[in-house]
Scaffold this motif. Structure first.
Motif, PDB file in Angstrom:
ATOM      1  N   THR A 175       0.834  -1.212   0.000  1.00 55.22           N
ATOM      2  CA  THR A 175       0.000   0.000   0.000  1.00 55.22           C
ATOM      3  C   THR A 175       0.865   1.256   0.000  1.00 55.22           C
ATOM      4  N   ILE A 176       1.878   1.270   0.845  1.00 60.44           N
ATOM      5  CA  ILE A 176       2.785   2.422   0.906  1.00 60.44           C
ATOM      6  C   ILE A 176       3.584   2.544  -0.389  1.00 60.44           C
ATOM      7  N   PHE A 177       4.005   1.419  -0.944  1.00 55.57           N
ATOM      8  CA  PHE A 177       4.743   1.431  -2.214  1.00 55.57           C
ATOM      9  C   PHE A 177       3.871   2.007  -3.331  1.00 55.57           C
ATOM     10  N   TYR A 178       2.611   1.589  -3.384  1.00 56.25           N
ATOM     11  CA  TYR A 178       1.671   2.146  -4.353  1.00 56.25           C
ATOM     12  C   TYR A 178       1.516   3.658  -4.149  1.00 56.25           C
ATOM     13  N   GLY A 179       1.421   4.070  -2.892  1.00 55.87           N
ATOM     14  CA  GLY A 179       1.292   5.496  -2.588  1.00 55.87           C
ATOM     15  C   GLY A 179       2.500   6.293  -3.042  1.00 55.87           C
ATOM     16  N   ILE A 180       3.693   5.731  -2.849  1.00 59.98           N
ATOM     17  CA  ILE A 180       4.921   6.399  -3.296  1.00 59.98           C
ATOM     18  C   ILE A 180       4.916   6.556  -4.819  1.00 59.98           C
ATOM     19  N   LEU A 181       4.480   5.517  -5.539  1.00 61.20           N
ATOM     20  CA  LEU A 181       4.404   5.592  -7.002  1.00 61.20           C
ATOM     21  C   LEU A 181       3.460   6.700  -7.448  1.00 61.20           C
ATOM     22  N   LEU A 182       2.294   6.766  -6.807  1.00 58.39           N
ATOM     23  CA  LEU A 182       1.306   7.781  -7.170  1.00 58.39           C
ATOM     24  C   LEU A 182       1.834   9.185  -6.913  1.00 58.39           C
ATOM     25  N   MET A 183       2.474   9.373  -5.767  1.00 57.01           N
ATOM     26  CA  MET A 183       2.990  10.700  -5.415  1.00 57.01           C
ATOM     27  C   MET A 183       4.153  11.106  -6.315  1.00 57.01           C
ATOM     28  N   LEU A 184       5.031  10.158  -6.634  1.00 51.25           N
ATOM     29  CA  LEU A 184       6.141  10.466  -7.537  1.00 51.25           C
ATOM     30  C   LEU A 184       5.636  10.822  -8.935  1.00 51.25           C
ATOM     31  N   ALA A 185       4.628  10.087  -9.394  1.00 49.42           N
ATOM     32  CA  ALA A 185       4.054  10.383 -10.718  1.00 49.42           C
ATOM     33  C   ALA A 185       3.459  11.778 -10.737  1.00 49.42           C
ATOM     34  N   ARG A 186       2.765  12.148  -9.675  1.00 49.98           N
ATOM     35  CA  ARG A 186       2.161  13.479  -9.598  1.00 49.98           C
ATOM     36  C   ARG A 186       3.238  14.555  -9.499  1.00 49.98           C
ATOM     37  N   PHE A 187       4.284  14.276  -8.733  1.00 46.76           N
ATOM     38  CA  PHE A 187       5.390  15.220  -8.559  1.00 46.76           C
ATOM     39  C   PHE A 187       6.088  15.492  -9.893  1.00 46.76           C
ATOM     40  N   VAL A 188       6.409  14.427 -10.617  1.00 43.35           N
ATOM     41  CA  VAL A 188       7.071  14.571 -11.923  1.00 43.35           C
ATOM     42  C   VAL A 188       6.175  15.310 -12.905  1.00 43.35           C
ATOM     43  N   THR A 189       4.872  15.019 -12.877  1.00 43.02           N
ATOM     44  CA  THR A 189       3.929  15.698 -13.774  1.00 43.02           C
ATOM     45  C   THR A 189       3.896  17.198 -13.517  1.00 43.02           C
ATOM     46  N   ASP A 190       3.883  17.588 -12.250  1.00 43.35           N
ATOM     47  CA  ASP A 190       3.872  19.020 -11.904  1.00 43.35           C
ATOM     48  C   ASP A 190       5.119  19.719 -12.418  1.00 43.35           C
ATOM     49  N   ILE A 191       6.264  19.053 -12.322  1.00 42.28           N
ATOM     50  CA  ILE A 191       7.516  19.652 -12.779  1.00 42.28           C
ATOM     51  C   ILE A 191       7.537  19.744 -14.310  1.00 42.28           C
ATOM     52  N   VAL A 192       7.141  18.647 -14.969  1.00 42.35           N
ATOM     53  CA  VAL A 192       7.142  18.621 -16.439  1.00 42.35           C
ATOM     54  C   VAL A 192       6.181  19.655 -17.001  1.00 42.35           C
ATOM     55  N   TYR A 193       5.047  19.838 -16.336  1.00 42.61           N
ATOM     56  CA  TYR A 193       4.028  20.757 -16.840  1.00 42.61           C
ATOM     57  C   TYR A 193       4.536  22.199 -16.892  1.00 42.61           C
ATOM     58  N   VAL A 194       5.417  22.537 -15.968  1.00 39.92           N
ATOM     59  CA  VAL A 194       6.005  23.888 -15.962  1.00 39.92           C
ATOM     60  C   VAL A 194       6.826  24.113 -17.230  1.00 39.92           C
ATOM     61  N   PHE A 195       7.557  23.089 -17.656  1.00 36.28           N
ATOM     62  CA  PHE A 195       8.376  23.215 -18.869  1.00 36.28           C
ATOM     63  C   PHE A 195       7.527  23.164 -20.136  1.00 36.28           C
ATOM     64  N   VAL A 196       6.464  22.349 -20.107  1.00 33.47           N
ATOM     65  CA  VAL A 196       5.616  22.211 -21.293  1.00 33.47           C
ATOM     66  C   VAL A 196       4.798  23.462 -21.541  1.00 33.47           C
ATOM     67  N   ASP A 197       4.248  24.038 -20.470  1.00 40.36           N
ATOM     68  CA  ASP A 197       3.405  25.224 -20.599  1.00 40.36           C
ATOM     69  C   ASP A 197       4.086  26.402 -19.909  1.00 40.36           C
ATOM     70  N   PRO A 198       4.758  27.284 -20.650  1.00 42.95           N
ATOM     71  CA  PRO A 198       5.481  28.408 -20.046  1.00 42.95           C
ATOM     72  C   PRO A 198       4.567  29.432 -19.384  1.00 42.95           C
ATOM     73  N   ARG A 199       3.240  29.305 -19.606  1.00 48.03           N
ATOM     74  CA  ARG A 199       2.300  30.248 -18.974  1.00 48.03           C
ATOM     75  C   ARG A 199       2.121  29.956 -17.490  1.00 48.03           C
ATOM     76  N   ILE A 200       2.554  28.756 -17.052  1.00 48.20           N
ATOM     77  CA  ILE A 200       2.408  28.387 -15.652  1.00 48.20           C
ATOM     78  C   ILE A 200       3.453  29.115 -14.826  1.00 48.20           C
ATOM     79  N   LYS A 201       3.001  29.819 -13.806  1.00 48.09           N
ATOM     80  CA  LYS A 201       3.928  30.465 -12.877  1.00 48.09           C
ATOM     81  C   LYS A 201       4.437  29.451 -11.878  1.00 48.09           C
ATOM     82  N   LEU A 202       5.625  29.663 -11.386  1.00 45.43           N
ATOM     83  CA  LEU A 202       6.188  28.728 -10.402  1.00 45.43           C
ATOM     84  C   LEU A 202       5.473  28.802  -9.067  1.00 45.43           C
ATOM     85  N   SER A 203       4.673  29.818  -8.861  1.00 43.02           N
ATOM     86  CA  SER A 203       3.883  29.901  -7.640  1.00 43.02           C
ATOM     87  C   SER A 203       2.668  29.021  -7.717  1.00 43.02           C
ATOM     88  N   GLY A 204       2.350  28.529  -8.923  1.00 47.95           N
ATOM     89  CA  GLY A 204       1.241  27.596  -9.062  1.00 47.95           C
ATOM     90  C   GLY A 204       0.106  28.085  -9.898  1.00 47.95           C
TER      91      GLY A 204
END
Length: 310
Positions: A277-306
């Motif tokens: 269960t914890i391993f699954y949770g880590i996978l989900l959180m890492l996937a979300r974390f990487v997506t948030d970072i990638v989205y900043v590079f893909v869409d330059p309109r996104i401010k780093l404040s969110g």
């Protein structure tokens, strides 16, 4: 950028701490004894088992020790597989699940985006209608129902594939189809709606009026901006596919982490249940974390404040 990444990473750690705590105390709240099977152990053996797994200590002391072990990457020992650690079980069984999940992710993104693009380009025409019917069916039919149907039609009746097993390349086809059907449907609908919005935007009309090549418009503007919602969805989808293969692995007899998770619940192997269960949770959180970072590079309109720039 560094502050943005640090902020996201901090919130990920907080979420992980909450997940570990909730998982631990929920397992402790479950009635029954993990050592009580068909044959009841003697009081001496039961006392020795309780001492081996620190179950004879106060709950808070068990909790603090479990947190310390998790920080060191130690999920404890299995209560049913004597002498085998939960970490070893996860490492041994995650390979098939990862291979199946990665193939399903690639298929989902490619087919979903192509289906959505065709539906947008041929809006309100036959191709659009067919694509949307496929999307509705993909969302409406549960993966385990689709898996059973595929087994019956393509394996049992047509004899094109094996009903169960995971030995050769062809054995990937049916599980991948069952696992990727719903993500394909979601991605197709996301791509279609996003690309329709982009195609009717003012800057696309301006590019057409200036005589810009249609392929240049498509690849430089329409596709680039149209797949942004898909990028947002890919993170959670990645974790959902890898962790959502539990039922699919059971149906097709794949010896992955999903099947191990089901067996641990059946056997009341609490340490394995908590570890996976914890391993699954880590996978989900890492996937979300990487997506948030990638989205900043893909869409330059996104401010780093969110937020987005006006």
């Amino acid at each position: 950028m560094l502050r943005y990444v640090a902020s996201k990473f901090f919130y990920m750690l907080v979420s992980l701490f909450i997940l570990i705590s909730a998982t631990f105390f929920l397992m402790k709240a479950i009635p029954g004894d993990p050592f009580m099977g068909e044959k009841k152990p003697s009081p001496e053996i039961l006392a020795r088992l309780m001492e081996q797994y620190d179950l004879d200590k106060p709950v808070f002391q068990q909790y603090t020790k479990y947190l310390g072990n998790i920080i060191q990457g130690d999920f404890g020992l299995s209560m049913k597989h004597q002498g085998q650690s939960v970490t070893d079980i996860i490492v041994d069984t995650f390979g098939p699940s990862l291979r199946l999940g990665l193939i399903a992710i690639v298929v989902s993104v490619i087919v979903g985006v192509l289906l959505g693009m065709l539906a947008a380009l041929y809006h309100r025409k036959l191709i659009d209608n067919i694509a949307m019917i496929i999307s509705v069916l993909g969302i409406a039919v549960p993966s385990f129902v689709l898996a059973s149907m595929l087994q019956f039609v393509l394996a049992e009746k047509a004899g094109l594939f094996n009903v169960m097993g995971f030995d050769g390349p062809l054995d990937y086809v049916l599980p991948v189809m069952a696992l990727s059907a719903q993500p394909i449907a979601f991605i197709a609908r996301l791509t279609r709606s996003s690309m329709l919005e982009v195609l009717h935007s003012d800057y696309i009309k301006t590019a057409k009026a200036k005589g810009l090549n249609w392929f240049a418009i498509m690849f430089r503007h329409v596709i680039r901006n149209g797949i942004l919602p898909v990028v947002t969805y890919v993170g959670p989808m990645t974790a959902n596919i890898i962790t959502g293969s539990v039922v699919i692995e059971q149906i097709f007899g794949i010896g992955g982490i999903g099947k191990q998770f089901v067996e641990s619940i059946t056997n009341r192997d609490y340490t394995v249940i908590m570890g996976i269960t914890i391993f699954y949770g880590i996978l989900l959180m890492l996937a979300r974390f990487v997506t948030d970072i990638v989205y900043v590079f893909v869409d330059p309109r996104i401010k780093l404040s969110g937020g987005k720039e006006g």
